[in-house]
Design a protein around this motif. Structure first.
Motif, mmCIF file in Angstrom:
data_model
loop_
_atom_site.group_PDB
_atom_site.id
_atom_site.type_symbol
_atom_site.label_atom_id
_atom_site.label_comp_id
_atom_site.label_asym_id
_atom_site.label_seq_id
_atom_site.Cartn_x
_atom_site.Cartn_y
_atom_site.Cartn_z
ATOM 1 N N TYR A 226 -2.337 -19.133 -36.087
ATOM 2 C CA TYR A 226 -3.213 -18.697 -37.169
ATOM 3 C C TYR A 226 -3.442 -19.893 -38.078
ATOM 4 N N ILE A 227 -4.657 -20.085 -38.504
ATOM 5 C CA ILE A 227 -4.987 -21.259 -39.309
ATOM 6 C C ILE A 227 -5.821 -20.822 -40.509
ATOM 7 N N ALA A 228 -5.423 -21.299 -41.689
ATOM 8 C CA ALA A 228 -6.168 -20.987 -42.907
ATOM 9 C C ALA A 228 -6.981 -22.169 -43.397
ATOM 10 N N ASN A 229 -6.656 -23.362 -42.932
ATOM 11 C CA ASN A 229 -7.352 -24.569 -43.380
ATOM 12 C C ASN A 229 -7.674 -25.444 -42.178
ATOM 13 N N PRO A 230 -8.943 -25.521 -41.773
ATOM 14 C CA PRO A 230 -9.306 -26.327 -40.596
ATOM 15 C C PRO A 230 -8.928 -27.799 -40.724
ATOM 16 N N ALA A 231 -8.740 -28.287 -41.951
ATOM 17 C CA ALA A 231 -8.379 -29.693 -42.145
ATOM 18 C C ALA A 231 -7.013 -30.022 -41.545
ATOM 19 N N HIS A 232 -6.183 -29.003 -41.322
ATOM 20 C CA HIS A 232 -4.839 -29.234 -40.779
ATOM 21 C C HIS A 232 -4.832 -29.359 -39.260
ATOM 22 N N ILE A 233 -5.946 -29.041 -38.612
ATOM 23 C CA ILE A 233 -5.959 -28.963 -37.148
ATOM 24 C C ILE A 233 -5.634 -30.295 -36.466
ATOM 25 N N PRO A 234 -6.176 -31.437 -36.892
ATOM 26 C CA PRO A 234 -5.821 -32.680 -36.191
ATOM 27 C C PRO A 234 -4.322 -32.949 -36.160
ATOM 28 N N ALA A 235 -3.640 -32.712 -37.267
ATOM 29 C CA ALA A 235 -2.193 -32.947 -37.304
ATOM 30 C C ALA A 235 -1.461 -31.950 -36.412
ATOM 31 N N ILE A 236 -1.915 -30.691 -36.416
ATOM 32 C CA ILE A 236 -1.279 -29.669 -35.583
ATOM 33 C C ILE A 236 -1.429 -30.017 -34.106
ATOM 34 N N ILE A 237 -2.620 -30.430 -33.703
ATOM 35 C CA ILE A 237 -2.844 -30.771 -32.301
ATOM 36 C C ILE A 237 -2.041 -31.998 -31.907
ATOM 37 N N ALA A 238 -1.918 -32.969 -32.790
ATOM 38 C CA ALA A 238 -1.121 -34.159 -32.490
ATOM 39 C C ALA A 238 0.335 -33.768 -32.237
ATOM 40 N N GLN A 239 0.874 -32.868 -33.046
ATOM 41 C CA GLN A 239 2.246 -32.413 -32.855
ATOM 42 C C GLN A 239 2.384 -31.628 -31.548
ATOM 43 N N TRP A 240 1.395 -30.795 -31.268
ATOM 44 C CA TRP A 240 1.426 -29.992 -30.044
ATOM 45 C C TRP A 240 1.362 -30.868 -28.800
ATOM 46 N N ARG A 241 0.504 -31.853 -28.815
ATOM 47 C CA ARG A 241 0.381 -32.744 -27.650
ATOM 48 C C ARG A 241 1.631 -33.582 -27.464
ATOM 49 N N ALA A 242 2.261 -33.979 -28.566
ATOM 50 C CA ALA A 242 3.493 -34.762 -28.469
ATOM 51 C C ALA A 242 4.616 -33.940 -27.840
ATOM 52 N N ALA A 243 4.591 -32.621 -28.072
ATOM 53 C CA ALA A 243 5.627 -31.749 -27.517
ATOM 54 C C ALA A 243 5.335 -31.334 -26.083
ATOM 55 N N SER A 244 4.092 -31.445 -25.640
ATOM 56 C CA SER A 244 3.677 -30.943 -24.333
ATOM 57 C C SER A 244 3.820 -32.010 -23.258
ATOM 58 N N PRO A 245 4.022 -31.594 -21.996
ATOM 59 C CA PRO A 245 4.036 -32.560 -20.896
ATOM 60 C C PRO A 245 2.720 -33.327 -20.833
ATOM 61 N N ALA A 246 2.784 -34.617 -20.612
ATOM 62 C CA ALA A 246 1.594 -35.459 -20.704
ATOM 63 C C ALA A 246 0.542 -35.127 -19.657
ATOM 64 N N THR A 247 0.959 -34.695 -18.481
ATOM 65 C CA THR A 247 0.005 -34.491 -17.387
ATOM 66 C C THR A 247 -0.382 -33.034 -17.185
ATOM 67 N N VAL A 248 0.168 -32.130 -17.993
ATOM 68 C CA VAL A 248 -0.106 -30.700 -17.821
ATOM 69 C C VAL A 248 -0.907 -30.195 -19.011
ATOM 70 N N PHE A 249 -1.995 -29.520 -18.713
ATOM 71 C CA PHE A 249 -2.843 -28.952 -19.760
ATOM 72 C C PHE A 249 -2.132 -27.782 -20.429
ATOM 73 N N LYS A 250 -1.863 -27.917 -21.721
ATOM 74 C CA LYS A 250 -1.263 -26.857 -22.521
ATOM 75 C C LYS A 250 -2.229 -26.571 -23.672
ATOM 76 N N PRO A 251 -3.025 -25.526 -23.578
ATOM 77 C CA PRO A 251 -4.086 -25.309 -24.558
ATOM 78 C C PRO A 251 -3.565 -24.902 -25.929
#
Length: 339
Positions: A226-251
């Motif tokens: 859930y997101i209340a401020n779209p400005a936070h999305i780049p940081a959230i996605i950066a954290q999510w990608r850092a936690a996810s396997p590099a070669t596997v798509f985790k939406p």
């Protein structure tokens, strides 16, 4: 559109999964709606008038998903009563009146439910939907519900992990063998029927479910927050990608309260409600697609216009700009889909 190589590839069993591939594809942003498909005040709740017609309209327009929330009780201190109907029962009804759209839960409050019953219900619904079901799971955000079920609120995160492991054993193994901590034991002498339509039932974490981002990235097929401020999305996605396997798509996707203004040029307004005209929203969502947002679930609750008008406007002016390319075997109608 971002190169799909930048986001990895889905596991083979999900790349052609009818429900998953319609909602989640590398480099593509898709749109769905969080039921009910109408606006409503906190104290009254939705009318559910015309809800079947609205579901068919969303399906026919080409949107990717309808998400069903799990709100067992009405808590006046919380306010929002949700779509009222039990999500798994409602998903079975939607299976009979829709044809292509994915149906997901957002999400089942897993610690309050027996995981084997959830597994049986989810596999049954998935069969009725011809493989269009997405199992979204959560721990809920209403502590007051836990005593009513006789469940310790403080163990909810551990119960969630334990229950998910039980669901996976029951739905993915033949004659499963699995011992849980909070629930029962599968000793190989019983087999769950039916199994899901595909070898694996996609599981999406709704919110955080009391888990770390690392655990979620390793043990789920995606996250819908859930997101209340779209400005936070780049940081959230950066954290999510850092936690996810590099070669596997985790939406990564998000749900938001939504209000489409009649003025197509109205700028996006700040606040917890995503409010603006279609032109400003188009630019926002094109930028978010580039950032790596895979799905947006729009919640009609604060909408000031009739749902049919909003569905028609988004379907006409915005949806064609975000058309993804579904694998061929996700497009065919399933046995039992409506004619």
């Amino acid at each position: 559109m971002t190169s799909t190589a930048a986001w990895g590839a889905p596991p083979p069993e999900l790349a052609t999964h009818r429900g998953y591939a319609r909602v989640f594809q590398p480099g593509h942003l898709t749109f769905g709606f969080i039921a009910p498909l109408e606006s409503y005040p906190d104290s009254v709740g939705p009318t559910l008038e015309g809800h079947a017609a609205m579901a068919r309209m969303v399906d026919d327009a080409g949107f990717s998903a309808i998400w069903l929330r799990d709100v067992p009780f009405y808590d006046p201190n919380f306010g929002d009563i949700g779509q009222v109907l039990d999500p798994l029962v409602y998903a079975g009804y939607l299976a009979a009146i829709t044809r292509r759209i994915s149906i997901g839960t957002a999400g089942i409050v897993l610690p309050l439910r027996d995981p084997l019953i959830v597994a049986k219900q989810a596999a049954t619904i998935d069969q009725l939907l011809g493989g269009r079901f997405l199992l979204g799971l959560a721990t809920g955000d209403r502590a007051v519900e836990y005593p009513a079920f006789g469940i310790d609120y403080d163990t909810r995160s551990a119960r969630f992990r334990d229950a998910l492991a039980m669901i996976r054993a029951a739905t993915e193994q033949e004659w499963p063998v699995h011992a849980s901590h909070f629930y029962g034991t599968l000793n190989g002498g019983l087999d769950l029927v039916p199994k899901p339509a595909a070898p694996r039932l996609p599981t999406i974490i709704i919110g955080h479910a009391g888990q770390t981002l690392d655990w979620t990235a390793q043990n789920s097929d995606g996250i819908l927050s859930y997101i209340a401020n779209p400005a936070h999305i780049p940081a959230i996605i950066a954290q999510w990608r850092a936690a996810s396997p590099a070669t596997v798509f985790k939406p990564y996707g998000y749900g938001t309260l939504f209000d489409l203004d009649r003025d197509p040029d109205m700028p996006v307004q700040p606040g917890r409600i995503l409010r603006g005209g279609r032109n400003a929203l188009r630019e926002l969502w094109l930028r978010q697609q580039e950032m790596g947002v895979s799905h947006v679930g729009l919640h009609f609750k604060p909408q000031r216009r009739p749902a049919s008008e909003v569905i028609d406007e988004l379907g006409t002016y915005l949806l064609p700009l975000f058309t993804s390319h579904e694998p061929e075997d996700t497009r065919a109608d399933a046995v039992g889909d409506r004619a």
